[in-house]
Design a protein around this motif. Structure first.
Motif, PDB file in Angstrom:
ATOM      1  N   UNK A  63       0.844  -1.183   0.000  1.00 59.53           N
ATOM      2  CA  UNK A  63       0.000   0.000   0.000  1.00 59.53           C
ATOM      3  C   UNK A  63       0.885   1.240   0.000  1.00 59.53           C
ATOM      4  N   UNK A  64       0.498   2.233  -0.763  1.00 56.99           N
ATOM      5  CA  UNK A  64       1.238   3.477  -0.861  1.00 56.99           C
ATOM      6  C   UNK A  64       0.353   4.612  -0.407  1.00 56.99           C
ATOM      7  N   UNK A  65       0.995   5.652   0.108  1.00 55.80           N
ATOM      8  CA  UNK A  65       0.304   6.834   0.610  1.00 55.80           C
ATOM      9  C   UNK A  65       0.753   8.037  -0.206  1.00 55.80           C
ATOM     10  N   UNK A  66      -0.205   8.795  -0.707  1.00 52.38           N
ATOM     11  CA  UNK A  66       0.084  10.033  -1.424  1.00 52.38           C
ATOM     12  C   UNK A  66      -0.929  11.070  -0.945  1.00 52.38           C
ATOM     13  N   UNK A  67      -0.824  12.248  -1.497  1.00 50.92           N
ATOM     14  CA  UNK A  67      -1.805  13.277  -1.163  1.00 50.92           C
ATOM     15  C   UNK A  67      -2.076  14.146  -2.373  1.00 50.92           C
ATOM     16  N   UNK A  68      -3.298  14.613  -2.436  1.00 54.68           N
ATOM     17  CA  UNK A  68      -3.710  15.617  -3.412  1.00 54.68           C
ATOM     18  C   UNK A  68      -4.382  16.700  -2.595  1.00 54.68           C
ATOM     19  N   UNK A  69      -3.658  17.787  -2.335  1.00 53.09           N
ATOM     20  CA  UNK A  69      -4.182  18.808  -1.425  1.00 53.09           C
ATOM     21  C   UNK A  69      -4.383  18.187  -0.060  1.00 53.09           C
ATOM     22  N   UNK A  70      -5.588  18.308   0.483  1.00 49.71           N
ATOM     23  CA  UNK A  70      -5.905  17.742   1.784  1.00 49.71           C
ATOM     24  C   UNK A  70      -6.448  16.328   1.726  1.00 49.71           C
ATOM     25  N   UNK A  71      -6.504  15.754   0.537  1.00 50.15           N
ATOM     26  CA  UNK A  71      -6.994  14.380   0.394  1.00 50.15           C
ATOM     27  C   UNK A  71      -5.833  13.397   0.488  1.00 50.15           C
ATOM     28  N   UNK A  72      -5.947  12.463   1.408  1.00 49.40           N
ATOM     29  CA  UNK A  72      -4.982  11.374   1.513  1.00 49.40           C
ATOM     30  C   UNK A  72      -5.411  10.319   0.495  1.00 49.40           C
ATOM     31  N   UNK A  73      -4.465   9.886  -0.337  1.00 52.34           N
ATOM     32  CA  UNK A  73      -4.757   8.899  -1.372  1.00 52.34           C
ATOM     33  C   UNK A  73      -4.016   7.611  -1.021  1.00 52.34           C
ATOM     34  N   UNK A  74      -4.783   6.536  -0.849  1.00 53.63           N
ATOM     35  CA  UNK A  74      -4.201   5.226  -0.586  1.00 53.63           C
ATOM     36  C   UNK A  74      -4.314   4.398  -1.860  1.00 53.63           C
ATOM     37  N   UNK A  75      -3.220   3.724  -2.228  1.00 54.54           N
ATOM     38  CA  UNK A  75      -3.178   2.922  -3.450  1.00 54.54           C
ATOM     39  C   UNK A  75      -2.500   1.599  -3.148  1.00 54.54           C
ATOM     40  N   UNK A  76      -3.012   0.520  -3.724  1.00 53.70           N
ATOM     41  CA  UNK A  76      -2.380  -0.778  -3.559  1.00 53.70           C
ATOM     42  C   UNK A  76      -3.360  -1.802  -3.037  1.00 53.70           C
ATOM     43  N   UNK A  77      -2.903  -2.650  -2.104  1.00 52.86           N
ATOM     44  CA  UNK A  77      -3.775  -3.701  -1.585  1.00 52.86           C
ATOM     45  C   UNK A  77      -3.581  -3.877  -0.086  1.00 52.86           C
ATOM     46  N   UNK A  78      -4.646  -4.321   0.550  1.00 53.21           N
ATOM     47  CA  UNK A  78      -4.643  -4.627   1.973  1.00 53.21           C
ATOM     48  C   UNK A  78      -5.305  -5.991   2.158  1.00 53.21           C
ATOM     49  N   UNK A  79      -4.997  -6.689   3.265  1.00 53.65           N
ATOM     50  CA  UNK A  79      -5.526  -8.038   3.435  1.00 53.65           C
ATOM     51  C   UNK A  79      -7.016  -8.111   3.772  1.00 53.65           C
ATOM     52  N   UNK A  80      -7.575  -7.052   4.374  1.00 55.50           N
ATOM     53  CA  UNK A  80      -8.987  -7.121   4.778  1.00 55.50           C
ATOM     54  C   UNK A  80      -9.617  -5.734   4.840  1.00 55.50           C
ATOM     55  N   UNK A  81     -10.942  -5.729   4.860  1.00 55.35           N
ATOM     56  CA  UNK A  81     -11.673  -4.471   4.988  1.00 55.35           C
ATOM     57  C   UNK A  81     -11.424  -3.851   6.356  1.00 55.35           C
ATOM     58  N   UNK A  82     -11.274  -4.689   7.390  1.00 54.51           N
ATOM     59  CA  UNK A  82     -10.998  -4.162   8.736  1.00 54.51           C
ATOM     60  C   UNK A  82      -9.693  -3.370   8.766  1.00 54.51           C
ATOM     61  N   UNK A  83      -8.661  -3.891   8.104  1.00 56.46           N
ATOM     62  CA  UNK A  83      -7.375  -3.192   8.043  1.00 56.46           C
ATOM     63  C   UNK A  83      -7.543  -1.872   7.298  1.00 56.46           C
ATOM     64  N   UNK A  84      -8.243  -1.896   6.179  1.00 59.45           N
ATOM     65  CA  UNK A  84      -8.463  -0.663   5.414  1.00 59.45           C
ATOM     66  C   UNK A  84      -9.242   0.347   6.239  1.00 59.45           C
ATOM     67  N   UNK A  85     -10.275  -0.106   6.925  1.00 56.95           N
ATOM     68  CA  UNK A  85     -11.070   0.811   7.756  1.00 56.95           C
ATOM     69  C   UNK A  85     -10.199   1.467   8.826  1.00 56.95           C
ATOM     70  N   UNK A  86      -9.316   0.682   9.434  1.00 57.66           N
ATOM     71  CA  UNK A  86      -8.421   1.225  10.457  1.00 57.66           C
ATOM     72  C   UNK A  86      -7.493   2.272   9.850  1.00 57.66           C
ATOM     73  N   UNK A  87      -6.938   1.975   8.680  1.00 60.32           N
ATOM     74  CA  UNK A  87      -6.023   2.907   8.022  1.00 60.32           C
ATOM     75  C   UNK A  87      -6.737   4.192   7.625  1.00 60.32           C
ATOM     76  N   UNK A  88      -7.959   4.078   7.152  1.00 61.20           N
ATOM     77  CA  UNK A  88      -8.747   5.264   6.793  1.00 61.20           C
ATOM     78  C   UNK A  88      -9.005   6.110   8.036  1.00 61.20           C
TER      79      UNK A  88
END
Length: 108
Positions: A63-88
């Motif tokens: 997973x990679x982290x970028x930004x566009x202005x104040x928007x955090x952009x996550x790209x790539x893959x995560x193992x579960x929705x729970x992990x993604x929810x935590x990261x968000x």
């Protein structure tokens, strides 16, 4: 390898903070760096630092982290929705983050 090292090529600087106070007046919240200095990628670096500070996210390497202005952009893959929810949740809690875009994240 930590998030800052993998994404930006360096480890955690001394006194780095996820939500430091700006060192100069007029720095937009999304441009505040790890130590309060101006940084074009400050928000993304502070999100990476916050991910580094959560041991449960150590094994996420696609997973990679970028930004566009104040928007955090996550790209790539995560193992579960729970992990993604935590990261968000973590990314959205960083000062300067107005939203978190996960359109380019694959779950599973």
């Amino acid at each position: 390898m930590g998030w800052l090292q993998r994404l930006f090529g360096f480890g955690k600087p001394a006194d780095a903070q996820t939500n430091p106070a700006p060192t100069e007046d007029g720095i937009a919240p999304e441009r505040v760096g790890l130590n309060g200095e101006y940084d074009q990628s400050g928000l993304a670096k502070r999100v990476a630092l916050a991910f580094d500070e959560d041991p449960s996210l150590d094994d996420i390497n696609n997973l990679w982290v970028a930004q566009t202005g104040g928007t955090v952009v996550l790209k790539g893959s995560v193992p579960s929705q729970d992990v993604l929810d935590k990261m968000v949740s973590i990314a959205g809690g960083i000062s300067g983050a107005t939203s978190v875009n996960t359109d380019e994240v694959k779950v599973g």
